[in-house]
Write an enzyme that holds these catalytic residues in place. Structure first.
Site, PDB file in Angstrom:
ATOM      1  N   SER A  95       0.899  -1.217   0.151  1.00 12.94           N
ATOM      2  CA  SER A  95       0.120   0.193   0.068  1.00 12.94           C
ATOM      3  C   SER A  95       0.809   1.353   0.096  1.00 12.94           C
ATOM      4  CB  SER A  95      -0.771  -0.034   1.307  1.00 12.94           C
ATOM      5  OG  SER A  95      -1.614  -1.000   1.315  1.00 12.94           O
ATOM      6  N   HIS A 142      -2.828   2.345  -4.640  1.00 10.41           N
ATOM      7  CA  HIS A 142      -2.248   1.179  -5.477  1.00 10.41           C
ATOM      8  C   HIS A 142      -2.211   1.799  -6.906  1.00 10.41           C
ATOM      9  CE1 HIS A 142      -2.599  -2.493  -2.810  1.00 10.41           C
ATOM     10  NE2 HIS A 142      -2.468  -1.424  -1.992  1.00 10.41           N
ATOM     11  N   HIS A 156      -6.025  -8.395  -3.403  1.00 11.03           N
ATOM     12  CA  HIS A 156      -6.177  -8.919  -2.222  1.00 11.03           C
ATOM     13  C   HIS A 156      -7.571  -9.758  -2.099  1.00 11.03           C
ATOM     14  CE1 HIS A 156      -4.080  -5.237  -1.325  1.00 11.03           C
ATOM     15  NE2 HIS A 156      -3.451  -5.988  -0.506  1.00 11.03           N
ATOM     16  N   TYR A 210      -9.369  -9.936   0.488  1.00  5.16           N
ATOM     17  CA  TYR A 210     -10.473  -8.974   0.858  1.00  5.16           C
ATOM     18  C   TYR A 210     -11.380  -8.432   0.109  1.00  5.16           C
ATOM     19  CZ  TYR A 210      -7.054  -5.079   1.315  1.00  5.16           C
ATOM     20  OH  TYR A 210      -6.275  -4.147   0.877  1.00  5.16           O
ATOM     21  N   GLU A 211     -10.795  -8.301  -1.199  1.00  8.82           N
ATOM     22  CA  GLU A 211     -11.603  -7.580  -2.304  1.00  8.82           C
ATOM     23  C   GLU A 211     -12.454  -8.507  -2.837  1.00  8.82           C
ATOM     24  OE1 GLU A 211      -8.390  -4.176  -3.981  1.00  8.82           O
ATOM     25  OE2 GLU A 211      -7.798  -6.377  -3.784  1.00  8.82           O
ATOM     26  N   ALA A 251       2.550  -3.346   3.925  1.00 13.76           N
ATOM     27  CA  ALA A 251       2.052  -2.481   5.266  1.00 13.76           C
ATOM     28  C   ALA A 251       1.705  -3.461   6.331  1.00 13.76           C
ATOM     29  CB  ALA A 251       1.221  -1.247   4.914  1.00 13.76           C
ATOM     30  N   MET A 273      -2.660  -8.203   5.482  1.00 13.81           N
ATOM     31  CA  MET A 273      -3.868  -8.889   4.766  1.00 13.81           C
ATOM     32  C   MET A 273      -3.245  -9.216   3.605  1.00 13.81           C
ATOM     33  SD  MET A 273      -6.719  -6.035   5.686  1.00 13.81           S
ATOM     34  CE  MET A 273      -6.759  -5.262   7.244  1.00 13.81           C
ATOM     35  N   SER A 274      -1.971  -9.638   3.519  1.00  9.70           N
ATOM     36  CA  SER A 274      -1.345  -9.744   2.220  1.00  9.70           C
ATOM     37  C   SER A 274      -0.307 -10.873   2.299  1.00  9.70           C
ATOM     38  CB  SER A 274      -0.956  -8.760   1.384  1.00  9.70           C
ATOM     39  OG  SER A 274       0.189  -8.009   1.925  1.00  9.70           O
ATOM     40  N   ASN A 296       1.573   1.089  11.755  1.00  7.30           N
ATOM     41  CA  ASN A 296       0.891   1.486  13.105  1.00  7.30           C
ATOM     42  C   ASN A 296       1.115   0.462  14.155  1.00  7.30           C
ATOM     43  OD1 ASN A 296      -0.780  -0.167  10.822  1.00  7.30           O
ATOM     44  ND2 ASN A 296      -1.814  -0.830  12.968  1.00  7.30           N
ATOM     45  N   HIS A 353      -6.878   3.927   7.627  1.00 11.19           N
ATOM     46  CA  HIS A 353      -6.316   3.479   6.536  1.00 11.19           C
ATOM     47  C   HIS A 353      -5.637   4.574   5.897  1.00 11.19           C
ATOM     48  CE1 HIS A 353      -5.412   1.384   3.051  1.00 11.19           C
ATOM     49  NE2 HIS A 353      -6.140   1.954   2.261  1.00 11.19           N
TER      50      HIS A 353
HETATM   51  N1  HPA Z   1      -3.613  -4.886  10.706  1.00  7.88           N
HETATM   52  C1  HPA Z   1      -3.940  -5.465   9.575  1.00  7.88           C
HETATM   53  N2  HPA Z   1      -3.515  -5.125   8.431  1.00  7.88           N
HETATM   54  C2  HPA Z   1      -2.660  -3.833   8.383  1.00  7.88           C
HETATM   55  C3  HPA Z   1      -2.525  -3.172   9.729  1.00  7.88           C
HETATM   56  C4  HPA Z   1      -3.016  -3.817  10.866  1.00  7.88           C
HETATM   57  O1  HPA Z   1      -2.881  -3.438  12.003  1.00  7.88           O
HETATM   58  N3  HPA Z   1      -1.854  -2.182   9.356  1.00  7.88           N
HETATM   59  C5  HPA Z   1      -1.475  -2.126   8.122  1.00  7.88           C
HETATM   60  N4  HPA Z   1      -1.901  -3.291   7.381  1.00  7.88           N
END
Ligand code: HPA
Length: 272
Positions: free
Chosen positions: A32, A64, A86, A88-89, A116, A211-212, A235, A247
């Site tokens: 990302s 992206h 992804h 999740y998409e 990320a 998530m990847s 984060n 996000h």
């Molecule tokens: N959780 C899941 N996916 C992420 C996070 C998170 O805290 N930060 C960036 N992608």
């Protein structure tokens, strides 16, 4: 996907990559908000929007760019894929791993996956790059399910010991002394996690959450590639800081960390 056989589709995409962008030794998948890294990796020679290559979907998540670039990275021919599909998409698993399969079948011997991630390590907060040492695939999916890989392909039961190349991790540690390593928990995602889920993941040995990456790593290894994984901590994971997850802040942290990331990626690519 244009074909019901994901390997035939990946072969077609690999051929198209060679035709449009030439041959490469290393593939890099950018997470990302990292498109700005591309010009810092070397001399960008050419590029093609990934949806123009067979089997690639339109990118959906903001940040992206969905471009494949050919880069001369200090003499290493590097294929950069800025944008990924992804789970999740609701992309099917073969679509999620299509890019790495295409890259390997186009001739890339090494695949460097970036993402990320949330950090479960309080001492490693936003802006820290972390080398992935191992993963927990908690997506509930796996690219090695389905029909047997076709004749000429390795069997499905890939050995994932040392999935994340110790050799490339050592190269990263030599280039960036003290760079942390961690276990990446790959989840289906959609939402971020709850604090209870983060507490569970920590007890399971996770250091990073995202998530990847995990499905792509398995698919690349199955086809014989050497794999490296780099997480950028955007984060602290849910419940570990006073702030709510956002996000836009994840993307902003990614952008702000571009120079540090480029330095690390150059070192990993040079060692590949
Ligand atoms: N959780 C899941 N996916 C992420 C996070 C998170 O805290 N930060 C960036 N992608």
């Amino acid at each position: 996907m244009t074909s019901t056989d994901p390997y035939t589709a990946a072969h077609a995409a690999g051929d198209a990559i060679r035709e449009r962008l030439g041959e490469h030794r290393v593939a890099l998948v950018l997470g990302s908000g990292w498109a700005d890294v591309v010009p810092m990796l070397g001399t960008v020679r050419d590029g093609v929007p990934m949806p123009e290559l067979p089997g690639f979907p339109e990118p959906a998540v903001q940040g992206h760019s969905g471009m494949a670039h050919s880069v001369d990275a200090d003499g290493v021919p590097l294929l950069v894929m800025a944008g990924r599909a992804h789970l999740y998409e609701e992309h099917p698993v073969p679509t999620v791993v299509h890019g790495v399969r295409a890259a390997v079948l186009s001739g890339c011997a090494t695949v460097v996956l970036t993402n990320a991630a949330g950090s479960l390590m309080p001492e490693h907060g936003p802006g820290t790059p972390v080398m992935i040492r191992d993963h927990l695939n908690l997506t509930g999916a796996n690219p090695m399910t389905g029909a047997d890989p076709p004749a000429g392909m390795p069997g499905r039961f890939s050995d994932l010991t040392d999935l994340y190349s110790p050799r490339l991790r050592a190269a990263a540690a030599a280039a960036v002394p003290g760079i942390p390593e961690g276990v990446y928990a790959g989840l289906l995602g959609g939402s971020y996690e709850t604090p209870a889920e983060i507490a569970m993941l920590r007890s399971w040995g996770a250091d990073l959450v995202g998530m990847s990456t995990v499905l792509e790593a398995i698919a690349a290894r199955h086809l014989g590639a050497e794999v490296a994984g780099v997480s950028l901590v955007t984060n602290l994971a849910a419940g570990m800081s006073a702030e709510a997850l956002d996000h836009r802040e994840v993307l902003a942290t990614g952008k702000a960390s571009v120079p540090r990331l480029a330095e690390l990626l150059r070192a990993v690519v040079a060692a590949a």
